[in-house]
Design an enzyme around this catalytic site. Structure first.
Site, short mmCIF file in Angstrom:
data_model
loop_
_atom_site.label_atom_id
_atom_site.label_comp_id
_atom_site.label_asym_id
_atom_site.label_seq_id
_atom_site.Cartn_x
_atom_site.Cartn_y
_atom_site.Cartn_z
N HIS A 41 -1.72 3.42 -3.08
CA HIS A 41 -1.44 4.86 -2.95
C HIS A 41 -1.61 5.35 -1.51
O HIS A 41 -1.34 6.51 -1.21
CB HIS A 41 -2.26 5.69 -3.96
CG HIS A 41 -3.66 5.96 -3.55
ND1 HIS A 41 -4.72 5.20 -3.98
CD2 HIS A 41 -4.19 6.93 -2.77
CE1 HIS A 41 -5.84 5.69 -3.47
NE2 HIS A 41 -5.54 6.74 -2.73
N ASP A 86 -3.67 -0.80 -7.86
CA ASP A 86 -3.69 0.04 -6.65
C ASP A 86 -4.09 -0.82 -5.46
O ASP A 86 -5.21 -0.74 -4.96
CB ASP A 86 -4.64 1.23 -6.86
CG ASP A 86 -4.48 2.29 -5.77
OD1 ASP A 86 -3.50 2.20 -5.00
OD2 ASP A 86 -5.32 3.20 -5.71
N SER A 182 -10.01 6.41 0.66
CA SER A 182 -9.15 5.51 -0.11
C SER A 182 -8.73 4.30 0.71
O SER A 182 -8.47 4.42 1.91
CB SER A 182 -7.88 6.23 -0.54
OG SER A 182 -8.13 7.13 -1.56
#
Length: 236
Positions: A41, A86, A182
């Site tokens: 992402h 992910d 992230s």
């Protein structure tokens, strides 16, 4: 990172910063001279990768910039949920040499165990209520929890009963990764076990730990892609 402290300048030589235009939006991990592992992402059109960085304002002498030459995703036939697969591998446009503030982190040799103390890091928000971003990466120690601890608090996500994600945090709250972290690493007992994937907002709430992509379950895929077998399949 909420509830942490400035990382030691020598403890994050593998940590990279992903920028788009002039905004640092994700972290990543250098796993060899030519490859960075991050979260899917974190994919953006114009990524710039900074290696060997500590302070955003005061560059290290050995800081390096790269752009992606190729990007690889772990595609599965299943519907691609935010929390599934992910993971993204980025091949750098040219290799980097080890230097004072740059060195890769090796892939894990054994799976992580629940109860481990894990260290995570990044340039993400340091306040769960305000949009405060630090100039230097922050580091924090959190615990590896049972996966169910990440499934139970989020019934609306209808998460699968088993998953290739790790759950990590502090049940009483106060320590967590946050927006901007992230793609960064979760390092348990010295081994690179997770990639920061998703968590609740505000960050660091009690009983709301965060999810990290489980690196160990994706080793075959990672090693295949790096070896040039680009149609390697993902773990089911």
């Amino acid at each position: 990172v909420i509830g942490g402290d400035e990382c030691n300048i020598n403890e994050h030589r593998f940590l990279v910063a992903l920028y788009t235009s002039r905004t640092l939006f994700c972290g990543g991990t250098l796993i060899n001279q030519e490859w960075v592992l991050t979260a899917a992402h974190c994919n953006m059109e114009d990524i710039q990768i900074k290696l060997g960085m500590h302070s955003k304002k005061v560059p290290n002498e050995d800081e390096q910039k790269r752009v992606p030459k190729e990007k690889f995703f772990c595609l599965s036939s299943k519907k691609l949920y935010l929390w599934d697969k992910d993971i993204m591998l980025i091949r750098l446009d040219s290799p980097v040499k080890n230097s004072a503030h740059i060195a890769p982190l090796s892939l894990p040799s054994s799976p992580p165990s629940v109860g481990s103390v894990c260290r995570t890091m990044g340039w993400g928000r340091i306040s769960s209520t305000k949009e405060t971003y630090p100039d230097v990466p922050h580091c924090v120690n959190i615990n590896l929890l049972e996966y169910e601890m990440c499934r139970a608090p989020y019934p609306e996500f209808e998460l699968p009963a088993t998953s290739r994600t790790l759950c990590a945090g502090i049940l009483e709250g106060g320590k967590d990764t946050c927006v901007g972290d992230s793609g960064g690493p979760l390092i348990c007992n010295g081994q690179f076990q997770g990639i920061a994937s998703w968590g609740d907002h505000p960050c660091a709430q009690p009983h709301k730990p965060a999810a990290y992509t489980k690196v160990f379950d994706h080793l075959d895929w990672i090693e295949n892609i790096i070896a040039g077998n680009t149609d390697a399949s993902c773990p089911p």
